[in-house]
Every structure is written in C-alpha cells, then in structure tokens.
Design a protein around this motif. Structure first.
Motif, PDB file in Angstrom:
ATOM      1  N   GLU A   1       0.832  -1.207   0.000  1.00  0.00           N
ATOM      2  CA  GLU A   1       0.000   0.000   0.000  1.00  0.00           C
ATOM      3  C   GLU A   1       0.864   1.253   0.000  1.00  0.00           C
ATOM      4  OE1 GLU A   1      -2.714  -0.051   3.235  1.00  0.00           O
ATOM      5  OE2 GLU A   1      -3.625  -1.967   2.686  1.00  0.00           O
ATOM      6  N   LEU A   2       1.935   1.226   0.774  1.00  0.00           N
ATOM      7  CA  LEU A   2       2.807   2.397   0.872  1.00  0.00           C
ATOM      8  C   LEU A   2       3.535   2.672  -0.441  1.00  0.00           C
ATOM      9  CD1 LEU A   2       4.315   1.818   4.428  1.00  0.00           C
ATOM     10  CD2 LEU A   2       2.596   3.502   3.766  1.00  0.00           C
ATOM     11  N   CYS A   3       3.738   1.645  -1.244  1.00  0.00           N
ATOM     12  CA  CYS A   3       4.386   1.844  -2.543  1.00  0.00           C
ATOM     13  C   CYS A   3       3.529   2.695  -3.471  1.00  0.00           C
ATOM     14  CB  CYS A   3       4.648   0.495  -3.213  1.00  0.00           C
ATOM     15  SG  CYS A   3       6.013  -0.429  -2.495  1.00  0.00           S
ATOM     16  N   GLU A   4       2.236   2.673  -3.262  1.00  0.00           N
ATOM     17  CA  GLU A   4       1.314   3.340  -4.170  1.00  0.00           C
ATOM     18  C   GLU A   4       1.024   4.784  -3.779  1.00  0.00           C
ATOM     19  OE1 GLU A   4       0.325   1.997  -6.864  1.00  0.00           O
ATOM     20  OE2 GLU A   4       0.908  -0.090  -6.570  1.00  0.00           O
ATOM     21  N   LYS A   5       0.949   5.060  -2.488  1.00  0.00           N
ATOM     22  CA  LYS A   5       0.453   6.372  -2.064  1.00  0.00           C
ATOM     23  C   LYS A   5       1.080   6.799  -0.739  1.00  0.00           C
ATOM     24  CE  LYS A   5      -3.545   4.040  -0.015  1.00  0.00           C
ATOM     25  NZ  LYS A   5      -5.008   4.050   0.209  1.00  0.00           N
ATOM     26  N   SER A   6       2.339   7.057  -0.756  1.00  0.00           N
ATOM     27  CA  SER A   6       2.988   7.416   0.496  1.00  0.00           C
ATOM     28  C   SER A   6       4.269   8.184   0.239  1.00  0.00           C
ATOM     29  CB  SER A   6       3.295   6.152   1.305  1.00  0.00           C
ATOM     30  OG  SER A   6       4.104   6.451   2.416  1.00  0.00           O
ATOM     31  N   GLU A   7       4.648   9.004   1.221  1.00  0.00           N
ATOM     32  CA  GLU A   7       5.915   9.725   1.130  1.00  0.00           C
ATOM     33  C   GLU A   7       7.102   8.801   1.369  1.00  0.00           C
ATOM     34  OE1 GLU A   7       4.503  10.562   5.431  1.00  0.00           O
ATOM     35  OE2 GLU A   7       3.713   9.897   3.509  1.00  0.00           O
ATOM     36  N   VAL A   8       6.836   7.572   1.799  1.00  0.00           N
ATOM     37  CA  VAL A   8       7.923   6.610   2.027  1.00  0.00           C
ATOM     38  C   VAL A   8       7.897   5.501   0.971  1.00  0.00           C
ATOM     39  CG1 VAL A   8       8.117   7.066   4.497  1.00  0.00           C
ATOM     40  CG2 VAL A   8       6.500   5.337   3.696  1.00  0.00           C
ATOM     41  N   TRP A   9       7.402   5.823  -0.220  1.00  0.00           N
ATOM     42  CA  TRP A   9       7.269   4.798  -1.260  1.00  0.00           C
ATOM     43  C   TRP A   9       8.602   4.159  -1.614  1.00  0.00           C
ATOM     44  CZ3 TRP A   9       9.818   5.223  -5.910  1.00  0.00           C
ATOM     45  CH2 TRP A   9      10.355   6.489  -6.215  1.00  0.00           C
ATOM     46  N   TRP A  10       9.689   4.969  -1.638  1.00  0.00           N
ATOM     47  CA  TRP A  10      10.987   4.406  -2.010  1.00  0.00           C
ATOM     48  C   TRP A  10      11.481   3.444  -0.933  1.00  0.00           C
ATOM     49  CZ3 TRP A  10      13.859   2.993  -5.693  1.00  0.00           C
ATOM     50  CH2 TRP A  10      15.231   2.775  -5.525  1.00  0.00           C
ATOM     51  N   GLY A  11      11.331   3.831   0.321  1.00  0.00           N
ATOM     52  CA  GLY A  11      11.714   2.941   1.407  1.00  0.00           C
ATOM     53  C   GLY A  11      10.885   1.669   1.418  1.00  0.00           C
ATOM     54  N   ALA A  12       9.600   1.792   1.055  1.00  0.00           N
ATOM     55  CA  ALA A  12       8.735   0.614   0.995  1.00  0.00           C
ATOM     56  C   ALA A  12       9.200  -0.342  -0.101  1.00  0.00           C
ATOM     57  CB  ALA A  12       7.292   1.045   0.759  1.00  0.00           C
ATOM     58  N   HIS A  13       9.606   0.204  -1.254  1.00  0.00           N
ATOM     59  CA  HIS A  13      10.147  -0.641  -2.321  1.00  0.00           C
ATOM     60  C   HIS A  13      11.409  -1.370  -1.843  1.00  0.00           C
ATOM     61  CE1 HIS A  13       7.503   1.519  -5.149  1.00  0.00           C
ATOM     62  NE2 HIS A  13       7.738   0.525  -5.979  1.00  0.00           N
ATOM     63  N   GLN A  14      12.281  -0.645  -1.168  1.00  0.00           N
ATOM     64  CA  GLN A  14      13.509  -1.265  -0.670  1.00  0.00           C
ATOM     65  C   GLN A  14      13.198  -2.374   0.327  1.00  0.00           C
ATOM     66  OE1 GLN A  14      15.469   2.432   0.659  1.00  0.00           O
ATOM     67  NE2 GLN A  14      17.116   1.941  -0.771  1.00  0.00           N
ATOM     68  N   ALA A  15      12.237  -2.114   1.219  1.00  0.00           N
ATOM     69  CA  ALA A  15      11.873  -3.113   2.221  1.00  0.00           C
ATOM     70  C   ALA A  15      11.314  -4.368   1.559  1.00  0.00           C
ATOM     71  CB  ALA A  15      10.856  -2.524   3.196  1.00  0.00           C
ATOM     72  N   LEU A  16      10.461  -4.188   0.558  1.00  0.00           N
ATOM     73  CA  LEU A  16       9.893  -5.337  -0.151  1.00  0.00           C
ATOM     74  C   LEU A  16      10.980  -6.142  -0.859  1.00  0.00           C
ATOM     75  CD1 LEU A  16       6.696  -3.654  -1.610  1.00  0.00           C
ATOM     76  CD2 LEU A  16       6.737  -5.552   0.022  1.00  0.00           C
ATOM     77  N   ALA A  17      11.948  -5.443  -1.422  1.00  0.00           N
ATOM     78  CA  ALA A  17      13.049  -6.140  -2.087  1.00  0.00           C
ATOM     79  C   ALA A  17      13.849  -6.965  -1.082  1.00  0.00           C
ATOM     80  CB  ALA A  17      13.951  -5.130  -2.789  1.00  0.00           C
ATOM     81  N   GLU A  18      14.055  -6.416   0.118  1.00  0.00           N
ATOM     82  CA  GLU A  18      14.789  -7.155   1.149  1.00  0.00           C
ATOM     83  C   GLU A  18      14.003  -8.369   1.627  1.00  0.00           C
ATOM     84  OE1 GLU A  18      17.177  -5.065   4.176  1.00  0.00           O
ATOM     85  OE2 GLU A  18      16.203  -3.255   3.442  1.00  0.00           O
ATOM     86  N   ILE A  19      12.688  -8.215   1.745  1.00  0.00           N
ATOM     87  CA  ILE A  19      11.852  -9.323   2.207  1.00  0.00           C
ATOM     88  C   ILE A  19      11.816 -10.434   1.168  1.00  0.00           C
ATOM     89  CG2 ILE A  19       9.486  -9.987   2.816  1.00  0.00           C
ATOM     90  CD1 ILE A  19       9.181  -7.118   3.976  1.00  0.00           C
ATOM     91  N   GLY A  20      11.750 -10.046  -0.113  1.00  0.00           N
ATOM     92  CA  GLY A  20      11.786 -11.033  -1.183  1.00  0.00           C
ATOM     93  C   GLY A  20      10.482 -11.764  -1.408  1.00  0.00           C
ATOM     94  N   ASP A  21       9.357 -11.152  -1.054  1.00  0.00           N
ATOM     95  CA  ASP A  21       8.052 -11.784  -1.247  1.00  0.00           C
ATOM     96  C   ASP A  21       7.606 -11.632  -2.705  1.00  0.00           C
ATOM     97  OD1 ASP A  21       4.982 -11.914  -1.238  1.00  0.00           O
ATOM     98  OD2 ASP A  21       5.479 -12.541   0.801  1.00  0.00           O
TER      99      ASP A  21
END
Length: 238
Positions: free
Chosen positions: A207-227
């Motif tokens: 959700e944060l990837c779509e509409k948030s000021e932390v979208w870049w951090g959310a992308h990085q977190a998802l990449a680390e999680i690897g889901d």
C-alpha cells in the motif's frame, strides 16, 4: 521564514538519515550496499565498532552535544558532506534503535533533554529522532513479534504523536508532527520491516508503494523481504 527554513533543514536531515543500511559483517562480500558511494565511510566504521557494544554510537552523540555547546552547528548549515558530525549522529541514532538496550535509553533521554535545552536549529530534529529511537528500543525489547506489529502501525501512521510542549518554540505541534515526526517514524518503520524480513508487513508495504511519502523505502523493504507479491509493484516502480 525562519519556520520554513527549519522545516526544510529537518526534511533534508530525515532524508539523509535513511540513505543506506549496513549488512552483517559476515555478508559484506555479498551485499554491495557496503561499498556504495552513498554509504559514508564513517557509518561503516561505526557499524563495525558497535558490533560488541552500542557505546561507540553513544560516544558520537556526546561529541555532537559538545560541538553544539560550542556553537559549531552554525558551521554545518548548508553542508552536504556525508562524513561530517551531523551525519554520524544521524546514523548513531538510527543504529541505536537497532541494537540499544535499557542503558541506551537512559543515555538517549539525557541527549534529548540537552538538545531541548540548547534549542538551536538542529535541536528540533535531534529531539524527535532521539524520542523515536527510545520508543523503537522499548518496542524491540518486547520481542520480535511485538516489534514488527508496532512498526507496521507506525508505517500506517497509527501512533500517538509526541506531545512535548517545549517543541512549540519552533512551530505548532501539529505542524511539527506532520512535517517532521510522522515522516521520520514511517521511514524508520519501513526500514526495520525490511531489515527483519517481516513478511507479515508485505500488505502494508504494498500500500505504501502506491500512495505514500515513504514509497521508495517501501520498495527497498519489499526487495529485502523477497516476497513474490511485491514483484509487480517493484516492477512498476523501476
């Protein structure tokens, strides 16, 4: 004008704080982030020094307090050097949230009080960052599951803002919370969720990837999680 300048400076500091995470030492050769130019050398050194104890991080905060007492913060305004003392104190605060214990909380509380008393241009961000770090340590000490649950709430913006009246010397509390505290909490939260590879946080991060000021951090977190659920969203962000 003064208020706008302080808020602009604070946003720059928040952004700089979250530029890079350092991997465990045993993974250095497999994790290119350790050698990226965006990772200041002083951060790498602090990371290594703090492997056994958080004391080197607390020492940085003490050096920073003394420099502020001498008025050296005036020399930092407008600087973009990645390895200066403000950069090291930003990393120290971030890393203390990862490894600090009860003894670190007491030291952080002293740091916070000193900065509120000193009241210079950087004191607003320092006070909030120290407060957030204390709360991170307290949540982390409750165990992994409780920590992740709290960070998910922070990432969603579901937390009780810090009601410290002394902050009103800079601006209204509502403005400070919206422009300083909330972005910093969210950035710390998504960073932690990625670092802990918290799969239960994937829906929130998507959700944060779509509409948030932390979208870049959310992308990085998802990449680390690897889901796998993150592949489509990450692909759209490239």
């Amino acid at each position: 004008m003064k208020t706008k300048a302080i808020l602009w400076l604070t946003v720059c500091l928040i952004t700089a704080t979250c530029r890079a995470d350092l991997p465990p030492l045993k993974q250095q050769l497999r994790m290119p982030a350790i050698v990226l130019l965006s990772t200041p050398e002083s951060w790498v050194q602090l990371y290594r020094l703090a492997q056994r104890s958080p004391q080197p991080l607390l020492d940085v905060l003490e050096q920073y307090l003394q420099a502020c007492e001498r008025g050296e913060y005036l020399e930092w305004i407008g600087q973009r050097e990645a390895d200066n003392l403000p950069s090291r104190r930003a990393y120290a605060l971030m890393r203390l949230g990862d490894i600090g214990g009860e003894e670190s909380i007491a030291a952080l509380q002293r740091f916070l009080e000193h900065r509120l008393q000193q009241g210079d241009l950087y004191a607003l961000w320092d006070s909030i960052a120290a407060r957030v770090t204390i709360e991170r340590i307290q949540a982390r000490l409750k165990g992994r599951d409780a920590y992740i649950a709290e960070m998910i709430r922070w990432a969603r913006g579901d937390f009780t803002p810090w009601q410290e009246q002394r902050l009103t010397r800079w601006n209204r509390l509502s403005e400070i919370q919206a422009n300083v505290e909330t972005p910093y909490r969210k950035r710390m939260a998504v960073r932690v969720l990625g670092m802990l590879k918290a799969r239960e946080a994937v829906p929130t991060l998507l959700e944060l990837c779509e509409k948030s000021e932390v979208w870049w951090g959310a992308h990085q977190a998802l990449a680390e999680i690897g889901d796998r659920r993150a592949l489509e969203v990450i692909g759209r962000g490239l």
